[in-house]
Every structure is written in C-alpha cells, then in structure tokens.
Design an enzyme around this catalytic site. Sequence first.
Site, PDB file in Angstrom:
ATOM      1  CE  LYS A   1      -1.484   7.717   7.656  1.00  0.00           C
ATOM      2  NZ  LYS A   1      -2.589   6.925   8.138  1.00  0.00           N
TER       3      LYS A   1
ATOM      4  CE  LYS B   1      -3.180   3.073   1.340  1.00  0.00           C
ATOM      5  NZ  LYS B   1      -4.387   3.405   1.938  1.00  0.00           N
TER       6      LYS B   1
END
Lengths: 296, 296
Positions: free
Chosen positions: A242, A174
């Site tokens: 992030k 991811k």
Amino acid sequence: MERERIGFIGLGIMGSRMAANLAAAGFELTVWNRTTATAEAWAAEHGARVAATPAELAAESDVVIKIVVNGEQVEEILVGEHGVIAGARAGMLCIDMSTISPQMARSLGERLGEHEIAFIDAPVTGSSPGAEAGTLTIMAGGSEADLKRAAPIFDVLGVKTVHCGEIGQGQTIKVITNAIAASNAAVLAQALIVARGAGVDLAALSEVISGGAADSRMAELKLQPMIERTYNTLFRLDHMIKDVDLALKVAADEGIPFDYAARTRELMAEASAEGFGDVDFAALYEALQARADGAP
Amino acid sequence: MERERIGFIGLGIMGSRMAANLAAAGFELTVWNRTTATAEAWAAEHGARVAATPAELAAESDVVIKIVVNGEQVEEILVGEHGVIAGARAGMLCIDMSTISPQMARSLGERLGEHEIAFIDAPVTGSSPGAEAGTLTIMAGGSEADLKRAAPIFDVLGVKTVHCGEIGQGQTIKVITNAIAASNAAVLAQALIVARGAGVDLAALSEVISGGAADSRMAELKLQPMIERTYNTLFRLDHMIKDVDLALKVAADEGIPFDYAARTRELMAEASAEGFGDVDFAALYEALQARADGAP
C-alpha cells in the site's frame, strides 16, 4: 498550562500502543474504535471514556488523533454521517497519523479548514516496537503554530518529529522513504539469491555487509530473516505494498519514473499472492526464491 | 618471529596508501609499478627498493601483494614474460587485492599452485580514506594456513578481515556487496528525483532517512552529494561499473537474474557516457536528472 483533552481513534497494532503511552503520560483520553469491544477492553485496561461515534468523541476533545488502515477509513471517520466534523467545534486540532495519499491529506486539510478545524498529517515510522516504546519518527505536515500545539503529544509518541512542510508533505516523505526501504530490502533479497547460487558462505556475507558499503537499516533488520527464511512480522507485506503504491502515485503524478519501486512492488505482489501478505515484508525474498527454485 | 619481506605491486590510489602503512609498520618493501617514475617517487618518500620487473620483485620477496586495476593486468603481472612466477621460489605467498572475477582468481590460484606458490584473493572495501587510515575491510579467499600467514599484513591494512571461504570467494562476496551498494545508491537517486518533483523539503527528507528504515551506508555517504550535485570522488563510477559487471557475471554463470544490479549498471553507463566516469559513482544521479530534465 492545562493539557488538552485527546480523542483517539483507531486502537489497532500501532494505535493501541500509542494511546497507551498518552494515557500513561497523564493525558485525558476518549477513544473510539470501529470494533466497539476493542475500545471497551482497551479503555478498561488504560482508563478512558469510550465514545459511541467519532462525532461524540470530537465533541469532548480539543485534539483528535486518528491512526487507521487507509484513506477510505480516514475519510469516513472525518466526514461520514457521525464523523468528527459533525461533532467538532471551531479551534479543534485534528492529527492524522495514518498513511494516506498526500493528495487526500491536502483535500482533508481543506475540508476541515472550512470548519475552522486545524489539521496536521503526521504519519510515523518505527513499527509496533517503536509505537510501544514511544520511539517513533513522526513526519509532520502543517503550520508551525499547529506543530507547536501538537508538540507535547508528539514528544510522548516519538523521539523525532520532522517538520516536512505544508499539509501532505509528511505523507509524501513517508511514502518515498518507505519505497526506498522496501527497494533496499528487495536488492538485498536478490543479492542473497545470487550469493546462495554461487555457494557463498552466508555468515561471511553478513559480516562483510555489516558496517560496510552495502549496509543498510534493511540489512540490519531483514538479512538474517531472509537467510533463515523465518519472518518476524514488524511491518506487514500488504501494508508495505500500500505504501509503495502511494509512492508510485506521487511519482506518476509528477510524470517521473520510479522503476526500482515499481519492480519492488511487483515482487511484493508475487510474495503476497503466495500467501505472505500478513507476514513481514522481508518475505518478498520468497517470491525470488520461488523463481530460483523453478516454481511455476 | 622475523617479518616476511614484502613485494608490493601497484602504487595507485589504493596501493600507494596501503604500501605506505606497511612501510610505516616496519615491513621491508620492494615495489614495482607499471609507470616506473611513480614507483621511484614513492620509494624515495617511504623507503623501499624499486624492482625493474615483477620477476625481480618476486625474487627478493617472501610475500607478493598486488593491487591493480583489472584481471588482465593481474594476469600479465603474474604469468607474463618477466612476471611474478618467473622470479618466485616455492613457498612464496601471493596476495591479490585487486578486484577481478572469482573465476580468474580460481584459475590463477591453480596456476600458482603448480609452482608451489600459495594464493589468497583478498579484495578490499573502504575506498581511499580506508586505505589511508588502515581501516579497510578485507574479504579473503584461501586456506586457513595461508590466511594465518597473511594476518600480520592484513592487520596493518584493515580493521576487519573476513575469511570468505576458498580461493575466489573473497571476490564473489566483494562484487555482490558492491552491487548491493551501487543499487542502494541508485534507489536513493531515483527517490531523490521523485522527491524534488513533488516539492519535498530535502533537508526534512535527509533527516527522516537518517537513522530510519530507509537509511543505508550509501545514504550516509551519497545523499548529500546527490542533493548538492557535487561529487567528492571516493570510488570512481567506471570502477563501480567494472565491479557490477563482475557481479552480473557471477549471477549469469548461475543462471540467476540480478535485475536491480543490471538496471543500476545501465544508469551508471549512461552517467559515464555523459562524462562522469572519473567521478564518484554517486554521479549516477546525473543520468536520472538528465532524463528528468528531458535531455536527449
């Protein structure tokens, strides 16, 4: 086969839509959210019990799904005082769909394993439209048996579940793929600044890119917003920062440079400092435009 | 309407296939190539006259098309001693499908204009398979009237002709989009090195990329070759270096940084120095792999 009872934690932009699809598919749900009012409003609309704590939620669930903002929240919800572990029975399955570090995913998997709770890390892509339509891509790390158990749930939430390997590998893929996406967007933004400077017809540029060697999902989604400098928020810039940070940590842990992602992180941080943190990450374009305009 | 007689200069990987499509479409062709034997072999196969010089070719053509390796060759063929201008009549149309600098395209357009020769810069993308299938994208800079005149030719060579603006703007868009493509490939290569280092299942990575946020034309074409480290040459690395250099020059002329492209140029130069210059530019991956392996 009787359906498993689901405990769903985190009713934010993604979670509220995903849980709604599970409710609509007939799953029996207990929900918990940090802000109780949000959980109560959601439960009134979609039909669900509201638990007072994650522990209480775990006590009445066979499978607990979490999708919250970051690793600190995940940790607190699992192992905090009234956390999931406090209420769970052996044999429960915990699915974490938040984006956290692969390292933390592995560590949580081990701690849950000590209580005989199964764990899958299953971050998603597809943004809020994908969450709403049930067309997410789910990147799952865990055992074959646990993935099979989770399949009826994943089938409701997404169109594609990719088994990425052991616990943590869903997160690794991811964050690496998000770093690729963000970097492709940054390449596009920089090329657009050059094109504007050279007096290029931007409609012609778009037409050449579309379907050609320079095309990308990012070009499809972000070029027009960058040209118009109007950003419809599908994925917040600060969230992408992030994710790219997590990808940089994966690279740093292996001692491998990932300088395209590092450069992209810098640009996003600049755009965030200019006030675009809550806007779609296509707004990283603004950091480059500000420089081109000679802003300080 | 009678079809215009075409003079075709440059029977390399791209040109030989493009000229073959024009011959098959029934255009009357005269050809010239720097290596005469190549021209004679091509003419014997496809049916065409072979001119002794570009000037002789121009004398028997209404439209001259050129696709050669670089700006120096283009200049020599046009304005050299036995060049196109020496044999051309007023009213001729010259179409340059090579990739050269936008500046040189503008300058050649002016010089041809002095002899009342019309000019279009019309670089292409689609690599040799696109040239063979007649599915190129053509990026054309020039007047509306000249593009209309060239349309029957472009319709044979490509599936999409984009009018990019004035003379030179075809080149500008071509080199900027190639810099985007090369940089997307470099981002992908670097992400793949990180993924290998982190023990990622590369089949799962491919599956997540495909159709997701990280997807791109480069991922479709280059990820598998990078994973297998076997490069089928669609577009030579050294040619891509040339195109990215031209994009960097466009940026530098406007005083705009294009550091993703500059970084990509460095990686490609490293891979070229390691012997991959004649291989597909996906082999820029090898520069990163060599570093990851700790090669000197």
